[in-house]
Design a protein around this motif. Structure first.
Motif, PDB file in Angstrom:
ATOM      1  N   THR A 420       0.854  -1.189   0.000  1.00 47.40           N
ATOM      2  CA  THR A 420       0.000   0.000   0.000  1.00 47.40           C
ATOM      3  C   THR A 420       0.893   1.243   0.000  1.00 47.40           C
ATOM      4  O   THR A 420       1.643   1.485   0.952  1.00 47.40           O
ATOM      5  CB  THR A 420      -0.917   0.009   1.227  1.00 47.40           C
ATOM      6  OG1 THR A 420      -1.742  -1.157   1.212  1.00 47.40           O
ATOM      7  CG2 THR A 420      -1.799   1.251   1.212  1.00 47.40           C
ATOM      8  N   THR A 422       1.171   4.964   0.460  1.00 42.53           N
ATOM      9  CA  THR A 422       0.417   5.997   1.173  1.00 42.53           C
ATOM     10  C   THR A 422       1.102   7.339   0.948  1.00 42.53           C
ATOM     11  O   THR A 422       2.287   7.506   1.254  1.00 42.53           O
ATOM     12  CB  THR A 422       0.354   5.686   2.673  1.00 42.53           C
ATOM     13  OG1 THR A 422      -0.243   4.403   2.869  1.00 42.53           O
ATOM     14  CG2 THR A 422      -0.473   6.744   3.391  1.00 42.53           C
ATOM     15  N   GLN A 434      -4.212   6.381  -0.741  1.00 41.72           N
ATOM     16  CA  GLN A 434      -3.568   5.068  -0.705  1.00 41.72           C
ATOM     17  C   GLN A 434      -3.826   4.336  -2.010  1.00 41.72           C
ATOM     18  O   GLN A 434      -4.944   4.355  -2.524  1.00 41.72           O
ATOM     19  CB  GLN A 434      -4.068   4.227   0.468  1.00 41.72           C
ATOM     20  CG  GLN A 434      -3.642   4.764   1.823  1.00 41.72           C
ATOM     21  CD  GLN A 434      -4.061   3.856   2.959  1.00 41.72           C
ATOM     22  OE1 GLN A 434      -5.029   3.093   2.849  1.00 41.72           O
ATOM     23  NE2 GLN A 434      -3.335   3.909   4.068  1.00 41.72           N
ATOM     24  N   THR A 436      -2.971   0.501  -3.578  1.00 36.55           N
ATOM     25  CA  THR A 436      -2.470  -0.838  -3.258  1.00 36.55           C
ATOM     26  C   THR A 436      -2.152  -1.598  -4.529  1.00 36.55           C
ATOM     27  O   THR A 436      -2.966  -1.646  -5.455  1.00 36.55           O
ATOM     28  CB  THR A 436      -3.499  -1.615  -2.421  1.00 36.55           C
ATOM     29  OG1 THR A 436      -3.764  -0.889  -1.211  1.00 36.55           O
ATOM     30  CG2 THR A 436      -2.973  -2.999  -2.065  1.00 36.55           C
TER      31      THR A 436
END
Length: 798
Positions: A420, A422, A434, A436
């Motif tokens: 992930t 961020t 975020q 992923t």
């Protein structure tokens, strides 16, 4: 001429590009290109392959891409030719508004190795917009007492073009009272002013209608018009006055629509209608009129639509106050928009590798860029991933980052990673985005098969059928696919004399072991096999385990009698004195069994006797003893049939015949040798009687002497201890005797001579083994002796 000019322009661009490209190698300079707005889609901008000094094939192999700062695909790179083309029509006014110059920033990204080139595209303005007046009619009220040379402010026209294509001049339709004066402002714009050239006369001409024309500097020029309606009023000698010429206010960009901003106030000393003031926006653009509104009576300014700091940071509004007599005054309202953190960061993935091998280190997984449209701390960003992952972020160029694995991975520990990304800004409150991505770890053959046990113990009963499944070995491989497919095989034995190929085989697919032939416990009790397990990787990895096969005994051997010998010669005769008491040891049947365990546990049983009840057989060790006292009425010769039986399932047995001769006394046991038995059978009976008589006399003399000595010793010991001479106690085995292939001669027997105490008969007992103890190997098993010799014999009596 246009083509020649365009070629000249392109050559100039290429020259500038090469100059800037050389500068970019030494520092962070940008390459500049230019294109006119509204140019058709697909138009040529530049040849990147030539400008970068790269071949077209290299552009394609290095996956060259054009990435714009605003993530809009304005340009397209043709990898076949290396040409940079327009991907869509560009509208300079839409892209940049009134900003000049209009510059679009983009980067050229090349991979393998990763390389960046900064570039700028200047969008040149064309004269595609005409000047326009927002009001179709401008109303001006002028007192007739106004002196010549008085200036009246007029609404200005709007032109979206810039530079020479923007608004350049104003003209007024021919008349005898007014002319136009152009006023330059500090922001570079021009504003028209209506100048009174000749005095007005309300009675002569109360109203005038003029046409105001705005002209730009394009070629050919464009224009726009509006009507100016002039009403001539009576005298008003006081104009409104503002308390200050500049009002400044700060407004948050998230201020709700309809909110009050500020109140503008002007004062007029006149009375009546001439003292009434009305407020209006002056020189207000369309954006200002859409965003703000002013109450013409109170002068309150309210918010009409939402503010957006990322679009417009401040507004400069001119406000005019006009009294009832037509006199006016203006002031400036400066509205500054304060940025709030209302835009989360944006993440754009440029390239992504979904699967990486587990033995690769520092592998490029993803290339991405981040941006935040806010300003200040609200636009500053921090990029991170989870701490526990074996990956790290590496800043490369501007707002570009690469996601790289920091070490070699282990697929068997973890085969998939959810990473992930961020991105957080530093505003208040902080906003974050975020993204992923899932990365799978591909397998390499780095794990050998592992057996569930290092040593296996398998048991198979003898006399098995060929091809019998005797057990299974199992190995697992932590790898995947072909690297985890296990094949089993038998390894060469450590003992070259072991015929392994004829004993067992193994299934290569599932590890099942089979006995190839019938096994014989008496020939082979156990053997060891080494089993190998190899995977199908490249190169293949393997391991091995030891399999110990134990052959279990089956009851396939009947007991064999060692004594008395059963070889067809004359039977062995056992001599028993008639004076023997109950429990006298006559002889011992010795037998062995080729099996082991309980299959070799032997028990003895008296099947048949000449005189039942006279003799008994000890069931555990085969000792034949008298069951009672002998009498003169008992026959001299006796024949005993003893059964020897093992404890197998089903039990096997053998029998032996014993001959017993009762005599009146003897000094030594009579054991005829097998080689003289036939001669004794043919001897004269008189000789036999003489031998018996001599033996009897000798025995009587010896017994008397021994009895005398024993009586003397017993009296002395009795006087000292107060008791008689006790018969020695012996312990007999339990229910069964395990001979383990050695028969019942696993112990040597000893007998003592003493007189019975307290019997009153002073009978002399003489006990001695009939046959010597045979050396028999110890089987490791011991029979339990837990019964008293004197009190219980455990006879089998028929």
């Amino acid at each position: 001429m246009e083509i020649k000019g365009e070629l000249t322009l392109r050559k100039r661009q290429v020259l500038i590009f090469f100059v800037l490209l050389g500068l970019s190698q030494a520092g962070p300079e940008s390459v500049q290109y230019s294109v006119a707005e509204e140019t058709e889609v697909g138009s040529f901008v530049a040849n990147l392959a030539r400008d970068l000094g790269l071949g077209v094939e290299e552009l394609s192999s290095r996956e060259t891409r054009v990435v714009s700062d605003d993530n809009e695909k304005h340009l397209h790179l043709d990898l076949l030719t290396g040409d940079l083309l327009l991907n869509k029509k560009l509208d300079r006014e839409e892209l940049c508004g009134s900003t000049e110059p209009c510059v679009l920033h983009f980067q050229m990204v090349l991979e393998n190795p990763l390389q960046f080139f900064r570039a700028e595209l200047y969008v040149k303005d064309v004269n595609d917009h005409s000047p326009t007046f927002l009001d179709k009619q401008i109303l001006i009220k002028i007192s007739e007492s106004t002196i010549t040379g008085t200036t009246f402010l007029l609404e200005s026209a709007q032109d979206l073009d810039v530079g020479t294509n923007s608004l350049q001049n104003y003209t007024i339709s021919p008349n005898s009272h007014f002319y136009i004066k152009i006023r330059d402002s500090s922001d570079g714009k021009i504003y028209p002013e209506l100048v009174l050239d000749r005095e007005l006369d309300h009675e002569e001409e109360p109203e005038l209608t003029l046409t105001l024309t705005a002209l730009d500097g394009g070629s050919p020029p464009r224009s726009g018009t509006t009507l100016v309606l002039i009403k001539v009023l009576d005298i008003n000698d006081n104009a409104p006055e503002f308390a200050q010429s500049l009002y400044e206010v700060h407004v948050l960009e998230d201020t709700p629509v309809g909110s009050w901003i500020i109140t503008i106030f002007a004062n007029d000393l006149d009375a009546g209608n001439y003292g009434k003031i009305s407020y209006t926006f002056l020189y207000a653009s369309e954006d200002i009129r859409k965003t703000f509104e002013i109450n013409p009576i109170s002068g309150e300014v309210h918010l009409r639509s939402c503010l957006d700091f990322e679009v417009i940071q401040f507004y400069t509004i001119s406000i005019q106050a006009t009294d009832g007599g037509g006199l006016s005054e203006e002031c400036t309202l400066l509205v500054k928009v304060i940025d709030i953190n209302d835009n989360p960061p944006e993440v754009t993935i440029s390239s992504f590798t979904k699967s990486i091998p587990e033995n690769a280190s520092e592998t490029l997984v993803a290339l991405f860029s981040v941006r935040d449209q806010d300003s200040g701390d609200n636009g500053r960003m921090v990029c991170s991933i989870q701490d526990e992952l074996p990956f790290f972020l590496k800043p490369t160029f501007k707002n570009f980052f690469t996601l790289v694995s920091e070490k070699a991975l282990d697929r068997e520990t973890r085969s998939e990673y959810n990473i992930t990304i961020t991105v957080s800004d530093l505003g208040t409150p902080r906003l974050q985005t975020q993204h992923t991505i899932t990365v799978t770890v591909s397998d390499v053959n780095d794990n050998a098969p592992a057996f569930s046990q290092t040593t296996y113990t398998l048991r198979v009963r003898e006399n098995n059928s060929p091809a019998l499944h005797i057990g299974t070995v199992s190995a697992t491989d932590r790898d995947a696919g072909a690297n985890a497919q296990v094949t089993y095989s038998l390894l060469p034995p450590r003992d070259p004399q072991l015929p392994l190929a004829s004993l067992v085989s193994i299934n290569a697919d599932n590890g099942q072991l089979f006995a190839l032939r019938s096994l014989d416990y008496e020939a082979l009790q156990a053997f060891e096999v080494r089993v190998g397990a190899a995977d199908r990787g490249s190169p293949a990895l393997s391991s091995q385990a030891l399999v110990r096969v134990l052959v279990l005994d089956d009851n396939d051997n009947a007991p064999f009698v060692l004594y008395p010998l059963q070889n067809g010669s004359a039977p062995c005769t056992e001599l028993v004195p008639r004076a023997a008491e109950a429990g006298y040891l006559v002889t011992k049947v010795v037998a062995v069994d080729g099996d082991s365990g309980q299959n070799a546990w032997l028990s003895f049983q008296l099947l048949k006797a000449t005189e039942p009840g006279l003799f008994g057989v000890w069931a555990h060790n085969g000792e034949v003893r008298t069951a009672r006292l002998l009498s003169e009425r008992d026959a001299v010769r006796h024949r005993l049939l003893v059964l020897v039986k093992d404890n197998g399932e089903p039990p096997l047995s053998a029998s032996v015949t014993l001959h017993v001769l009762l005599v009146d006394g003897f000094s030594q046991p009579y054991l005829p040798l097998p080689d003289v038995a036939a001669a004794e059978a043919r001897a004269d009976p008189l000789t036999v009687y003489l031998v018996i008589a001599l033996a009897s006399v000798s025995s009587l003399f010896l017994c008397s002497a021994l009895a005398f000595v024993a009586v003397r010793l017993c009296r002395r010991s009795g006087a000292a201890s107060g008791g008689g001479c006790a018969v020695p106690e012996g312990h007999f085995p339990g229910h069964l005797v395990d001979v383990s292939g050695a028969g019942t001669l696993s112990q040597s027997y000893q007998y003592e001579v003493c007189l019975t105490g307290g019997s009153g008969t002073s009978e002399f007992k003489f006990l001695k083994p009939i046959i010597p103890s045979l050396p028999v190997p110890d089987t490791g098993r011991h029979t339990g002796e837990n019964e008293n010799f004197r009190n219980s014999f455990g006879f089998n009596i028929q």
